[in-house]
Scaffold this motif. Structure first.
Motif, short mmCIF file in Angstrom:
data_model
loop_
_atom_site.label_atom_id
_atom_site.label_comp_id
_atom_site.label_asym_id
_atom_site.label_seq_id
_atom_site.Cartn_x
_atom_site.Cartn_y
_atom_site.Cartn_z
N ALA A 568 0.75 -1.22 0.05
CA ALA A 568 0.08 0.00 0.04
C ALA A 568 1.00 1.36 0.09
CB ALA A 568 -0.89 -0.06 1.21
N ARG A 569 1.97 1.24 0.78
CA ARG A 569 2.94 2.39 0.74
C ARG A 569 3.56 2.59 -0.71
NH1 ARG A 569 8.06 3.80 4.54
NH2 ARG A 569 8.17 5.97 4.17
N VAL A 570 3.85 1.52 -1.01
CA VAL A 570 4.69 1.59 -2.52
C VAL A 570 3.60 2.32 -3.34
CG1 VAL A 570 5.84 0.44 -4.15
CG2 VAL A 570 6.51 0.16 -2.02
N LEU A 571 2.66 1.59 -3.36
CA LEU A 571 1.41 2.17 -4.38
C LEU A 571 1.29 3.70 -4.32
CD1 LEU A 571 -0.55 1.43 -6.52
CD2 LEU A 571 -2.36 0.73 -4.58
N PHE A 572 1.14 4.22 -3.04
CA PHE A 572 0.97 5.61 -2.72
C PHE A 572 2.15 6.31 -3.67
CE2 PHE A 572 1.89 9.44 -0.56
CZ PHE A 572 0.55 9.94 -0.44
N TYR A 573 3.42 6.02 -3.49
CA TYR A 573 4.67 6.77 -3.86
C TYR A 573 4.37 6.28 -5.72
CZ TYR A 573 7.49 7.34 0.06
OH TYR A 573 7.99 7.50 1.06
N MET A 574 4.13 5.36 -6.10
CA MET A 574 3.85 5.20 -7.75
C MET A 574 2.89 5.94 -8.23
SD MET A 574 6.15 3.21 -8.54
CE MET A 574 7.32 1.87 -7.83
N ARG A 575 1.61 6.36 -7.49
CA ARG A 575 0.55 7.24 -7.80
C ARG A 575 1.15 8.74 -7.81
NH1 ARG A 575 -4.38 4.32 -4.81
NH2 ARG A 575 -4.72 2.73 -6.55
N ILE A 576 2.15 9.24 -7.02
CA ILE A 576 2.49 10.57 -6.79
C ILE A 576 3.49 10.72 -7.64
CG2 ILE A 576 3.21 12.37 -5.07
CD1 ILE A 576 0.43 11.65 -4.55
N ILE A 577 4.54 9.99 -7.77
CA ILE A 577 5.70 10.27 -8.60
C ILE A 577 5.75 10.83 -9.91
CG2 ILE A 577 7.73 9.06 -9.62
CD1 ILE A 577 8.01 7.59 -6.81
N PRO A 578 4.66 10.24 -10.85
CA PRO A 578 4.37 10.70 -11.96
C PRO A 578 4.12 12.29 -12.19
CG PRO A 578 3.41 8.59 -11.78
CD PRO A 578 3.89 9.05 -10.54
N THR A 579 3.53 12.86 -11.00
CA THR A 579 3.00 14.16 -11.05
C THR A 579 4.36 14.96 -10.83
OG1 THR A 579 2.64 14.29 -8.49
CG2 THR A 579 0.85 13.46 -10.08
N CYS A 580 5.41 14.61 -10.56
CA CYS A 580 6.62 15.34 -10.20
C CYS A 580 7.77 14.82 -10.72
CB CYS A 580 6.77 15.62 -8.51
SG CYS A 580 7.07 13.96 -7.57
N VAL A 581 7.72 13.90 -11.70
CA VAL A 581 8.88 13.11 -12.30
C VAL A 581 9.61 14.24 -13.15
CG1 VAL A 581 8.03 12.50 -14.72
CG2 VAL A 581 9.52 11.11 -13.46
N GLU A 582 9.21 15.23 -13.57
CA GLU A 582 10.01 16.30 -14.28
C GLU A 582 11.17 16.96 -13.48
OE1 GLU A 582 9.87 17.65 -17.43
OE2 GLU A 582 8.23 16.41 -18.42
N CYS A 583 10.98 16.85 -12.21
CA CYS A 583 12.12 17.59 -11.22
C CYS A 583 12.95 16.57 -10.64
CB CYS A 583 11.14 18.32 -9.97
SG CYS A 583 10.44 19.95 -10.59
N ILE A 584 12.71 15.28 -11.13
CA ILE A 584 13.69 14.10 -10.63
C ILE A 584 14.84 14.01 -11.22
CG2 ILE A 584 13.65 11.71 -9.73
CD1 ILE A 584 10.79 11.86 -9.49
N PRO A 585 15.94 14.36 -11.01
CA PRO A 585 17.03 14.03 -11.92
C PRO A 585 17.44 12.64 -12.61
CG PRO A 585 17.82 15.32 -10.05
CD PRO A 585 16.18 14.99 -9.69
N ALA A 586 17.86 12.45 -13.56
CA ALA A 586 18.14 11.02 -14.01
C ALA A 586 18.90 10.37 -13.14
CB ALA A 586 18.64 11.24 -15.33
N SER A 587 19.91 10.78 -12.57
CA SER A 587 20.67 10.04 -11.33
C SER A 587 20.01 9.62 -10.61
CB SER A 587 22.03 11.19 -11.15
OG SER A 587 21.53 12.26 -10.44
N VAL A 588 19.04 10.40 -9.93
CA VAL A 588 18.12 9.98 -8.65
C VAL A 588 17.14 8.95 -9.15
CG1 VAL A 588 16.40 10.76 -7.10
CG2 VAL A 588 18.35 12.10 -7.67
#
Length: 821
Positions: A568-588
């Motif tokens: 359930a916790r990982v699913l929460f992350y997977m749903r939020i991350i697409p909304t902010c992936v533009e600001c996540i550096p490739a290395s991270v």
């Protein structure tokens, strides 16, 4: 003002409004007939006339008491009771005295008119009775009934000042002097409290202070369990009832005395919880009143509760919310419950901190319970833990969780910044600890103690609601334009992490939850540092695939796919991350997200696997990076493993919609002619070929005769058809060639259906650049399929197909092609 009791019996109303109806000494009316009641009174008259009291007379008393709710007693009947009690010739059994006193109480409360002479007689009889029975160990019920009757007599408007004074004096003597020989029980407390309530509201004020002191000291001398919140509520509502009487009768002297005795006096003998409940009962009345003259009293009541809260905070020290001294524990419960009933309450810093502690230790005491389970020898759970959890679910304090949370949030809104920040940290850390503990406990209890685990999750579900409501209050008052951006970013990330920890316990769709998510995600996706901080809070690959279990459970095999709390916790992350992936550096993304994303693509839960594909799609679609080349390189590298990982689990684990969205994203966003795209198409063709070869083509079950888009081979072919209009021009020839080679291997029925689908696809295309090429290719494919079918020569067809795709064009019979299409 206080709500008037629905019953003429104050003790019965107190029990009902405080949730202890089952413990009240009064019972519902029995089915005794009018004849039985008449016969009972006749028996008592005979007893008086004959100067004898037998077992049938005792039964008559019981018959009358059993119908007390519907029984009316007038002065003549009261005189009979008093005459029997005062007779020197009648020997009464011990158990008859509480019954006589109860009937006299019914007479006092229900009679519309009381003769002063009869009242005086009743007072004299009570003086005589108590002088002879108070020291008997069997007279506890008689004692409580006597206190109740004395209080009721002092409250009767038609009673003389002398009678009222005598009753109040005797009541105080019983409570102050002889009471040390009597220990009240749960069954007798309602009567004693009601008697005190009547006495407090008496028109005679001379004993008011003494009665009030008796009320405040009552619990130090009783056998009532220290954690009996329901009796604390009785005090609250008793003071609400009494204080309303003070206001209605304009008894300013009583109001002033109450303020001095309870709100400003700090005598050690006073039970702190009784003081808190009494103050809350007064606040409940004041908050409903429009009298401005009571504002000073309101301030005094709030300050008194704050003083007690200050002592609680000091005594608790550095104790965490997993452990709490029992005395402090009960006082915390009383304070939070009292505040939930008192109405609007001004901000008090120590009250705010006490509410925080009460929520995490008393209302949602999950860490405390987890520790108990963890400490069970060899994981063997005793029934006491299950009973404790069940009792907590049934408790008053848990049922008032919503109201207490509301008070807590109101205090937060009014709090100073220092205390706000401190409480925020406590709540967010609590969420983290609940997640860590519940993961472990769920592993220990799963399949063995489902009832206990289910009850724990009921508490945690309510705790989740509390966290959501609190988080919404935080976002409304801190995520404003005036707040520093750094604070907004840090707070937004912490709220998201806290929500991820509690996500498993979300059982419903809450508007407050969605509003909070929107508010904090908006801040996070605007800042690279915040995005990175949020992403790095996700559990590492090692943590996800390995769970630390107690030594007694080391033999248990941990399966990450069955860890529902973690899922359930990982699913929460997977749903939020697409909304902010533009600001996540490739290395991270490479270091933190990619391993988790690929791991959960293989999760048997469809929505989680699909969410993992959505993360891949979002990253492939993103283009913002400090080093664009690094991002493009990572995209190319991810495709190879993505395609392999997706097709390994298809059909079965990999959801087609997720995989299709990933394939579409990579062909759209990778550079033209990318080797990764060629690799992807090659793998898709191979998979489609494998799926098509498994299609049953027997005459009875030839699935090729109709295009069923739900079948896995047809889904894959449909995806390839879509790619014809999506891949770049450099890749298109390779795709058409591979697709043609697949088609010519199909049986005749399969070729027909595929050609029909391709014809429709090409006909609907409005791409003027590639449409001519595709028309030519389709005509060639149709011809070769016809040749393959008519000659039954797959080798010749394969050679012609190769020549056709290499640019060699034979003359085509358009009539035959049209017929084939």
């Amino acid at each position: 003002m206080a709500k008037k009791p629905e019953s003429v019996f104050l003790e019965e109303w107190l029990c009902r409004i405080s949730g202890t109806q089952e413990n009240v000494t009064l019972k519902h009316p029995s089915s005794a007939s009018a004849q039985a009641i008449i016969r009972a009174w006749a028996d008592l008259r005979d007893s008086l006339q004959n100067q004898a009291f037998h077992s049938n007379h005792l039964q008559s008393l019981r018959t009358l008491v059993d119908v007390q709710f519907s029984l009316y007693i007038a002065d003549p009947q009261a005189k009979i009771l008093l005459s029997i009690l005062s007779s020197q010739k009648v020997s009464l059994p011990q158990e008859s005295y509480p019954l006589f006193v109860r009937l006299l109480y019914i007479w006092v409360r229900k009679s519309f008119r009381h003769s002063p002479g009869v009242i005086d007689s009743a007072v004299e009889v009570l003086l005589h009775l108590f002088s002879g029975h108070i020291h008997s160990n069997k007279s506890l019920s008689f004692f409580s009934e006597g206190v109740l009757l004395l209080g009721a007599l002092s409250f009767v408007s038609s009673a003389s000042e002398k009678s009222k004074t005598v009753c109040l004096k005797l009541l105080c003597q019983l409570l102050e002097e002889d009471y040390r020989l009597i220990h009240l029980s749960e069954r007798t407390i309602p009567n004693v409290l009601a008697g005190i309530g009547y006495a407090l509201s008496s028109s005679v004020n001379i004993y008011f202070g003494r009665v009030l002191s008796c009320l405040m000291e009552l619990w130090d001398k009783s056998d009532v369990p220290s954690a009996s919140l329901s009796y604390g509520l009785m005090i609250l509502h008793l003071m609400e009832w009494s204080f309303s009487n003070f206001i209605n009768s304009h008894s300013t002297d009583k109001i002033d005395l109450f303020s001095r005795e309870v709100l400003k006096n700090t005598r050690p003998a006073f039970s702190l919880f009784a003081v808190v409940m009494a103050a809350a009962g007064v606040l409940r009345v004041i908050n409903r009143s429009e009298q401005k003259a009571l504002i000073d009293l309101k301030i005094s009541a709030e300050e008194r509760i704050e003083t007690i809260a200050c002592g609680l905070v000091s005594s608790a020290g550095d104790a965490d919310y997993a452990t709490m001294e029992p005395r402090n524990s009960f006082l915390l419960q009383c304070m939070s419950l009292a505040l939930s009933k008192s109405g609007p309450f001004s901000y008090q810093p120590h009250v705010f901190l006490c509410l925080t502690t009460a929520l995490l230790t008393e209302i949602f005491p999950l860490p405390h319970i987890y520790v108990k389970i963890q400490e069970s020898p060899s994981g063997n759970l005793v029934g006491l833990v299950l009973n404790e959890v069940q009792q907590h679910l049934d408790s008053i304090i848990f049922k008032e969780a919503g109201a207490i949370t509301s008070v807590f949030c109101n205090q937060y809104v009014m709090a100073d910044e220092e205390n706000r920040s401190a409480v925020e940290d406590i709540i967010w850390n609590y969420c983290r600890d609940v997640y860590m503990w519940h993961r472990r406990v769920a592993l220990m209890l799963g399949g063995r103690e489902e009832a206990l685990l289910g009850n724990l999750e009921k508490i945690a579900e309510s705790a989740f609601l509390m966290v959501v409501v609190f988080a919404l209050a935080v976002t409304k008052h801190k995520l404003s334009l005036s707040a520093p951006q750094e604070i907004q970013m840090r707070l937004s990330v912490r709220i998201l992490v806290a929500f991820s920890c509690m996500e498993y316990f979300r059982r419903m769709r809450l508007p407050e939850y969605m509003d909070t998510i929107r508010a904090v995600v908006t801040r996070v996706q605007e800042n690279e540092h915040a995005c990175v901080s949020f992403v790095e809070s996700i559990p590492s690959y090692d943590d996800l695939t390995n769970q630390a279990v107690p030594s007694s459970f080391q033999k248990m095999e941990y399966m990450w796919t069955t860890d529902e709390v973690q899922t359930a916790r990982v699913l929460f992350y997977m749903r939020i991350i697409p909304t902010c992936v533009e600001c996540i550096p490739a290395s991270v993304f490479r270091k933190v997200l990619a391993p988790t994303m690929f791991l959960y693509m293989g999760h048997p839960t469809g929505k989680l696997a699909k969410a993992s594909h959505s993360v891949f799609v979002a990253f492939m679609s993103s283009g913002k990076d400090a080093d664009p080349d690094e991002r493009d390189t990572l995209k190319e590298q991810l495709v190879f493993y993505y395609v392999k990982r997706s097709l390994e689990g298809y059909p079965g684990i990999t959801p087609f919609e997720g995989m299709a969205s990933g394939v579409v994203a990579l062909v759209r966003h990778l550079p033209a002619g990318s080797p990764s795209i060629f690799y992807c198409i090659h793998c898709l063709i191979e998979k489609a070929n494998s799926l098509c070869s498994s299609v049953d083509t027997t005459p009875e079950t030839d699935l090729w005769k109709s295009w069923d888009g739900e079948l896995e081979p047809f889904k894959m072919l449909d995806l390839l058809f879509r790619l014809l209009s999506l891949v770049d021009i450099q890749v298109l020839p390779s795709l058409m060639k591979s697709l043609a080679q697949l088609v010519v291997k199909l049986p005749s029925s399969g070729q027909d259906i595929i050609l029909n689908e391709l014809y429709q696809h090409v006909a609907e295309s409005d791409d003027v650049t590639r449409k001519p090429t595709m028309v030519s290719w389709l005509q060639s494919l149709s011809y070769l399929s016809y040749q393959n079918t008519s000659k039954n020569a797959p080798k010749v067809a394969a050679k012609e197909l190769h020549d056709s795709m290499s640019g060699t064009t034979d003359s085509l019979s358009m009539n035959k092609i049209s017929a084939r299409l």
